[in-house]
Design an enzyme around this catalytic site. Structure first.
Site, PDB file in Angstrom:
ATOM      1  CD  GLU A 337      -2.517  -1.235   2.439  1.00  0.00           C
ATOM      2  OE1 GLU A 337      -4.361  -1.326   2.376  1.00  0.00           O
ATOM      3  OE2 GLU A 337      -2.186  -1.165   3.538  1.00  0.00           O
TER       4      GLU A 337
HETATM    5  C1  TNX Z   1      -4.593  -4.080   4.508  1.00  0.00           C
HETATM    6  S1  TNX Z   1      -2.953  -6.316   4.290  1.00  0.00           S
HETATM    7  C2  TNX Z   1      -2.773  -3.649   4.591  1.00  0.00           C
HETATM    8  C3  TNX Z   1      -2.633  -2.857   6.761  1.00  0.00           C
HETATM    9  C4  TNX Z   1      -4.560  -3.408   7.064  1.00  0.00           C
HETATM   10  C5  TNX Z   1      -4.987  -4.375   6.914  1.00  0.00           C
HETATM   11  C6  TNX Z   1      -6.169  -4.559   7.407  1.00  0.00           C
HETATM   12  C7  TNX Z   1      -2.060  -5.483   4.010  1.00  0.00           C
HETATM   13  C8  TNX Z   1       0.045  -5.728   3.268  1.00  0.00           C
HETATM   14  N1  TNX Z   1      -1.796  -4.092   4.821  1.00  0.00           N
HETATM   15  O1  TNX Z   1      -2.397  -2.570   6.187  1.00  0.00           O
HETATM   16  O2  TNX Z   1      -3.484  -3.020   8.721  1.00  0.00           O
HETATM   17  O3  TNX Z   1      -4.974  -4.094   5.174  1.00  0.00           O
HETATM   18  O4  TNX Z   1      -7.029  -5.239   7.283  1.00  0.00           O
END
Ligand code: TNX
Length: 541
Positions: A337
């Site tokens: 992300e």
């Molecule tokens: C996605 S999964 C994220 C996290 C959040 C999560 C909550 C991922 C690699 N990143 O930063 O905490 O969703 O479900």
């Protein structure tokens, strides 16, 4: 005359009571020993043969080990059995054949798998054979599940400790069976993480990935950049006081996990998810200004300044200090992300960071977005797939010969709600009831990605909504037990309808371990303790 009459009466009564007590005990023994092997071993072992009698663990039992290296495991077993039995079973090195009436732990090359074991229980003794100590540890976890559930209680019980006889030959399907814990969104402290390690090891999970940094907090002391924890670790989601592991505590955790055959993989998430660091050191920001601490739950807004030299000096220091405390092969560099980092810069950044990790003698693990970069040999890509179009990241990784670690958000995310009434957790990847979390397989999940491309499974717990151990346990249990079985037991031997009954019979153990599990309606929860009593009394009629 009267006294003689009285004495005869007392004698008669005592004869009757002892015989009936003995009879009851015998019935109880038979009831337990007949049924035990079919019961509730999770993960389900590869093969099992029952032989219809039982071994009795008693105050005279001893634990013997064949080589001095095995002493810690023998002591671990003795310690495990002590509280509920009240027996202080001695541990002794015994290089020759096992002596009768004891438990013998030994290593042999005839067991093919590094984590495999063979557990053989006879009326006159128990032998656990394995290729490596890890296998012995797993044999012990199985043995634990063959004892009455009250073995998990902390006070001395007045039980007969019978273990049904037979042979179990067992080995895992996948070599990486993990859980991830986010200690950044809410800080979870040393003793809670230790408890989590204990519970995970009971189900033969061998890896704990710790998500040590995120926008809301930096949780591991880095001596060369102390403000990371003094400032960056001082809060958490919701504005609580946060916290962090000192290096001494972290090393203690690593050792504790190692003793339970769990490797800790530390994650420093970057270049996004870095607000806590950006707030602690202004020079890491492109504009040279420190950000404010963040206690909300948004994602995708922060990034390291990818073209500043100081950024890589910082990362080099962090990875160096982390690598020094990490006996495991991998360091997780996050990479998810990074919406605030332009993709060209992201790729350059990940390539540079992979080199830093290699320089410090470690291999890279990263979330599936890192497949956009040129992957270093032996890098592992963790599939989480924000949405189904993101399967392409996994394909890009496999094309580069990387292995995939499977954590699909729709199945393996322990922070997803069970159903719409669940108070804790999130639902962006859907609702994940206990059957949904179990009813899938690693090698059939992504088209074109086969068993040989996959290293194993990991179930993440993100802690935006998780404030303490009780919350953690509620979201994790019982789903993580199914995750452990997916990693251990081949798909061909798994079936939800059979598993749910086995899980249901596991209730007594979860209760004895005082786990705050979700009482799913889909699981036929059943207490074996009362079941056995009912059976014995029926049999005795
Ligand atoms: C996605 S999964 C994220 C996290 C959040 C999560 C909550 C991922 C690699 N990143 O930063 O905490 O969703 O479900």
């Amino acid at each position: 005359m009267k006294t003689l009459y009285n004495s005869i009466l007392i004698l008669l009564i005592s004869i009757i009571t002892t015989t009936s007590c003995k009879k009851e005990e015998k019935i109880k023994k038979i009831a337990i020993s007949k049924d035990l092997l079919k019961d509730n071993i999770i993960p389900k072992p590869a093969s099992l043969t029952a032989t219809g009698s039982s071994f009795e663990l008693n105050a005279k039992s001893e634990i013997h080990y064949q080589h001095s290296d095995l002493k810690p495991i023998a002591e671990y077993l003795s310690g495990l059995l002590q509280p509920a039995t009240g027996f202080k079973l001695p541990v002794k090195e015994m290089s020759s054949m096992p002596s009768t009436d004891h438990i013998f732990l030994s290593l042999t090359d005839s067991i093919p798998n590094n984590e495999g074991y063979q557990l053989s229980i006879k009326e006159n003794g128990i032998v656990i054979n394995a290729k490596k100590p890890a296998g012995l540890f797993y044999g012990i976890q199985t043995l634990r599940q063959l004892l009455p559930a009250s073995i998990e209680l902390n006070e001395k019980q007045d039980n007969t400790w019978l273990i049904a006889s037979g042979t179990i030959k067992d080995e895992p399907s996948y070599s990486y069976r993990g859980a991830m814990l986010d200690v950044a969104r809410h800080f979870i402290g040393l003793s809670d993480v230790k408890r989590y390690i204990d519970l995970l090891s009971f189900y033969k999970i061998n890896t704990l990935h710790l998500h040590l940094s995120d926008d809301q907090g930096w949780r591991i002391e880095i001596k060369s950049w102390p403000n990371l924890t003094t400032h960056g670790g001082s809060t958490e989601v919701g504005g609580g006081e946060g916290g962090f592991f000192t290096q001494v505590q972290y090393k203690e955790l690593v050792k504790y996990a190692q003793e339970r055959f769990i490797t800790i993989i530390p994650e420093i998430d970057m270049p996004g998810h870095t607000n806590a660091a950006l707030s602690s050191y202004s020079e890491l920001n492109c504009n040279g200004k420190a950000t404010k601490l963040y206690t909300g739950t948004r994602v995708g807004f922060s990034t390291f300044c990818t073209d500043k030299e100081i950024t890589y000096k910082f990362i080099d220091d962090v990875i160096r200090e982390l690598a020094e405390m990490t006996p495991g092969e991998y360091i997780h560099i996050g990479g998810d992300e990074s919406d605030a980092t332009p993709i060209k810069e992201y790729i350059i950044f990940i390539n540079k960071v992979q080199k830093i990790v290699a320089k410090h003698g470690k291999k890279v693990l990263g979330w599936d977005e890192i497949a956009h970069a040129t992957l270093a040999p032996n890098s592992i890509v963790q599939y989480w797939a924000r949405d189904s179009t993101e399967n392409k990241n996994a394909h890009m990784a496999v094309k580069q010969n990387a292995k995939i670690l499977m954590s699909p958000a729709t199945k393996a995310y322990l922070d997803m709600k069970y159903d719409k009434t669940t108070k804790l957790g999130l639902d962006w990847a859907g609702l994940t009831e206990v059957d949904v979390a179990y009813n899938w397989s690693l090698e059939n999940h992504i088209d074109g990605i086969k068993k040989e491309n996959i290293i194993g499974i990991e179930a993440p717990l993100w802690t935006e909504t998780v404030e303490n151990m009780k919350d953690l346990e509620y979201l994790v249990f019982p789903r993580v037990i199914g995750i452990a079985e997916i990693g251990w037991t081949p798909t061909s031997q798994r079936d939800w309808n059979e598993y749910k009954v086995r899980l249901g019979k596991h209730k007594d153990r979860l209760d004895a371990l005082d786990i705050n599990y979700y009482n799913s309606k889909l699981v036929p929860w059943k207490s074996i303790v009362s079941d056995t009593i009912v059976k014995s009394s029926k049999d005795s009629i």
